[in-house]
Enzyme design. Structure first.
Site, mmCIF file in Angstrom:
data_model
loop_
_atom_site.group_PDB
_atom_site.id
_atom_site.type_symbol
_atom_site.label_atom_id
_atom_site.label_comp_id
_atom_site.label_asym_id
_atom_site.label_seq_id
_atom_site.Cartn_x
_atom_site.Cartn_y
_atom_site.Cartn_z
ATOM 1 N N TYR A 1 -4.834 -18.915 -8.445
ATOM 2 C CA TYR A 1 -3.951 -18.999 -9.619
ATOM 3 C C TYR A 1 -3.009 -20.204 -9.475
ATOM 4 O O TYR A 1 -2.210 -20.277 -8.536
ATOM 5 C CB TYR A 1 -3.146 -17.705 -9.820
ATOM 6 N N SER B 1 -6.904 -8.833 -18.218
ATOM 7 C CA SER B 1 -6.950 -9.412 -19.576
ATOM 8 C C SER B 1 -6.962 -8.319 -20.638
ATOM 9 O O SER B 1 -7.811 -8.277 -21.525
ATOM 10 C CB SER B 1 -8.133 -10.370 -19.729
HETATM 11 N N1 LIG Z 1 -9.937 -10.279 -11.413
HETATM 12 C C1 LIG Z 1 -10.135 -11.219 -12.292
HETATM 13 O O1 LIG Z 1 -11.221 -11.840 -12.351
HETATM 14 C C2 LIG Z 1 -9.025 -11.588 -13.232
HETATM 15 C C3 LIG Z 1 -9.259 -12.496 -14.278
HETATM 16 C C4 LIG Z 1 -8.194 -12.794 -15.132
HETATM 17 C C5 LIG Z 1 -6.948 -12.195 -14.957
HETATM 18 N N2 LIG Z 1 -6.749 -11.336 -13.915
HETATM 19 C C6 LIG Z 1 -5.424 -10.698 -13.696
HETATM 20 O O2 LIG Z 1 -5.043 -10.074 -14.888
HETATM 21 C C7 LIG Z 1 -3.747 -10.530 -15.282
HETATM 22 C C8 LIG Z 1 -3.612 -10.475 -16.759
HETATM 23 O O3 LIG Z 1 -4.546 -11.360 -17.392
HETATM 24 P P1 LIG Z 1 -4.159 -12.105 -18.723
HETATM 25 O O4 LIG Z 1 -2.989 -12.979 -18.484
HETATM 26 O O5 LIG Z 1 -5.387 -12.704 -19.291
HETATM 27 O O6 LIG Z 1 -3.644 -10.824 -19.563
HETATM 28 P P2 LIG Z 1 -3.092 -10.577 -21.012
HETATM 29 O O7 LIG Z 1 -1.897 -9.728 -20.845
HETATM 30 O O8 LIG Z 1 -4.246 -10.061 -21.823
HETATM 31 O O9 LIG Z 1 -2.687 -11.995 -21.606
HETATM 32 C C9 LIG Z 1 -1.450 -12.590 -21.350
HETATM 33 C C10 LIG Z 1 -1.289 -13.748 -22.304
HETATM 34 O O10 LIG Z 1 -1.145 -13.217 -23.628
HETATM 35 C C11 LIG Z 1 0.079 -13.681 -24.186
HETATM 36 N N3 LIG Z 1 0.689 -12.604 -24.962
HETATM 37 C C12 LIG Z 1 0.913 -11.333 -24.587
HETATM 38 N N4 LIG Z 1 1.466 -10.620 -25.594
HETATM 39 C C13 LIG Z 1 1.592 -11.477 -26.619
HETATM 40 C C14 LIG Z 1 2.087 -11.340 -27.934
HETATM 41 N N5 LIG Z 1 2.552 -10.181 -28.406
HETATM 42 N N6 LIG Z 1 2.032 -12.440 -28.739
HETATM 43 C C15 LIG Z 1 1.556 -13.614 -28.282
HETATM 44 N N7 LIG Z 1 1.090 -13.790 -27.029
HETATM 45 C C16 LIG Z 1 1.106 -12.749 -26.212
HETATM 46 C C17 LIG Z 1 0.943 -14.041 -23.007
HETATM 47 O O11 LIG Z 1 1.889 -15.013 -23.428
HETATM 48 P P3 LIG Z 1 3.428 -14.873 -22.944
HETATM 49 O O12 LIG Z 1 3.405 -15.202 -21.492
HETATM 50 O O13 LIG Z 1 4.139 -15.885 -23.760
HETATM 51 O O14 LIG Z 1 3.858 -13.476 -23.222
HETATM 52 C C18 LIG Z 1 -0.073 -14.588 -22.028
HETATM 53 O O15 LIG Z 1 -0.373 -15.933 -22.328
HETATM 54 C C19 LIG Z 1 -3.623 -11.926 -14.650
HETATM 55 O O16 LIG Z 1 -2.279 -12.300 -14.473
HETATM 56 C C20 LIG Z 1 -4.311 -11.691 -13.337
HETATM 57 O O17 LIG Z 1 -3.399 -11.079 -12.461
HETATM 58 C C21 LIG Z 1 -7.767 -11.012 -13.072
#
Ligand SMILES: NC(=O)c1ccc[n+]([C@@H]2O[C@H](COP(=O)([O-])OP(=O)(O)OC[C@H]3O[C@@H](n4cnc5c(N)ncnc54)[C@H](OP(=O)(O)O)[C@@H]3O)[C@@H](O)[C@H]2O)c1
Length: 308
Positions: A52, A218
């Site tokens: 990351y 995600s």
């Molecule tokens: N194991 C794997 O292969 C894998 C892969 C990917 C991710 N992960 C883990 O899963 C975690 C979460 O993944 P993700 O970040 O994709 O999750 P997510 O919570 O689906 O997406 C977060 C993104 O959505 C935006 N967001 C959230 N609520 C919003 C809203 N109401 N309006 C507009 N934008 C909004 C956030 O922006 P803001 O920051 O501005 O709120 C951020 O850019 C990662 O941090 C990581 O730890 C694991």
């Protein structure tokens, strides 16, 4: 906040986990505030990976922990290794890579022990004996408390289990109201349509059978990093249903979308990826809601899926 028992020491971990994949552009002070906010609403589990921000995310959290050593004991810190980003991206579960990665992770985080370590994405060239040796050393040296996997199907996990002594306590898998290939195949067993394609060997059911925690990643995205489905025109029907239920329960649509994930009757955690403290506070409310079966299916159908 609700908590589940996690790992060999049955540690009580929050069902909402703060994912730190997107913090690389934040300042140390901002991340400190993000962590403090999460802790203040009962979130005690934090997810990272060595890739990351190419290490930057762990480095920033490490600086926070250096400035605020009092935070460490309140946090369950998890990271992952096994993906190498070089001229191109590939996977490496060799003993040397796992051991080197953990040393670098601990150095960046400025801590002595990682609470859990996950193997990030399957490596077809994996030798279970090598993984076993790495995990054994990491346990003996006290560098890692618990082990798990991410994005692995049941046979991959079984293969690992032929050699490793430590239990694999979690599998981190992609799941959201708009991303449900595992459930689609389950509903369409023995049918001829494309939803019947079983791509992951019933991994959700397998995790339940093995009492592994499922960590959903995600949780607000559709596709593979195609953006969030909240307020997306492509998911207008889903948004209508989320908004209606949000009004009925007196919460935000995000909370309903997270409650949808946590309604799956396994040991579930939902990893949120927001960098916004208001959204962290909001998401924590998701464990206060238990959707009815009918509401759960309505959301599934509103995302454009079908049932036989
Ligand atoms: N194991 C794997 O292969 C894998 C892969 C990917 C991710 N992960 C883990 O899963 C975690 C979460 O993944 P993700 O970040 O994709 O999750 P997510 O919570 O689906 O997406 C977060 C993104 O959505 C935006 N967001 C959230 N609520 C919003 C809203 N109401 N309006 C507009 N934008 C909004 C956030 O922006 P803001 O920051 O501005 O709120 C951020 O850019 C990662 O941090 C990581 O730890 C694991």
């Amino acid at each position: 906040m609700n908590y589940i028992e996690f790992g060999t020491e049955k540690k009580e971990l929050s069902q909402i986990v703060l994912g730190m994949m997107r913090i690389s552009q934040m300042s140390v002070k901002e991340v400190e505030k993000l962590v403090e906010t999460a802790l203040s609403v009962g979130i005690n589990a934090f997810d990272l990976a060595d890739i990351y921000g190419r290490g930057k995310c762990e480095e920033i959290l490490g600086q926070v922990l250096q400035n605020r050593p009092d935070l460490r004991d309140q946090m369950w810190i998890q990271s992952k290794c096994g993906i190498r980003i070089e001229e191109f991206t590939y996977f490496d579960f060799s003993k040397k890579h796992i051991l080197d990665s953990v040393d670098q992770i601990l150095q960046r985080l400025k801590i002595d022990q990682l609470d859990s370590l996950l193997l990030h994405r399957p490596d077809a060239l994996m030798e279970p004996e090598e993984v076993a040796e790495a995990f054994q050393l990491l346990t003996e040296q006290g560098k890692v408390r618990d082990f798990g996997v991410s994005n692995q199907n049941p046979m991959m996990i079984e293969l690992l289990k032929t050699r490793i002594k430590q239990p694999l306590v979690t599998n981190q898998l992609q799941l959201s109201a708009a991303f449900t290939p595992a459930f689609d195949a389950g509903f369409h067993v023995n049918m001829e349509d494309s939803a019947a394609n079983m791509r992951d060997g019933s991994v959700f059911e397998y995790c339940r059978l093995q009492d592994m925690v499922i960590q959903a990643w995600s949780v607000l995205q559709h596709g593979y990093f195609e953006g969030i489905f909240l307020n997306s025109e492509k998911y207008s029907r889903l948004n209508e249903v989320l908004q209606r239920l949000a009004l009925e329960y007196g919460v935000s649509p995000t909370v309903i979308a997270l409650a949808w994930i946590l309604r799956y009757p396994a040991k579930m955690q939902a990893i949120i990826g927001t960098t916004n403290i208001e959204r962290v506070r909001d998401a924590a409310e998701a464990t206060t809601i238990s959707l009815t079966r009918k509401e759960w299916y309505e959301i599934y159908l509103a995302a454009g899926k079908s049932l036989p």
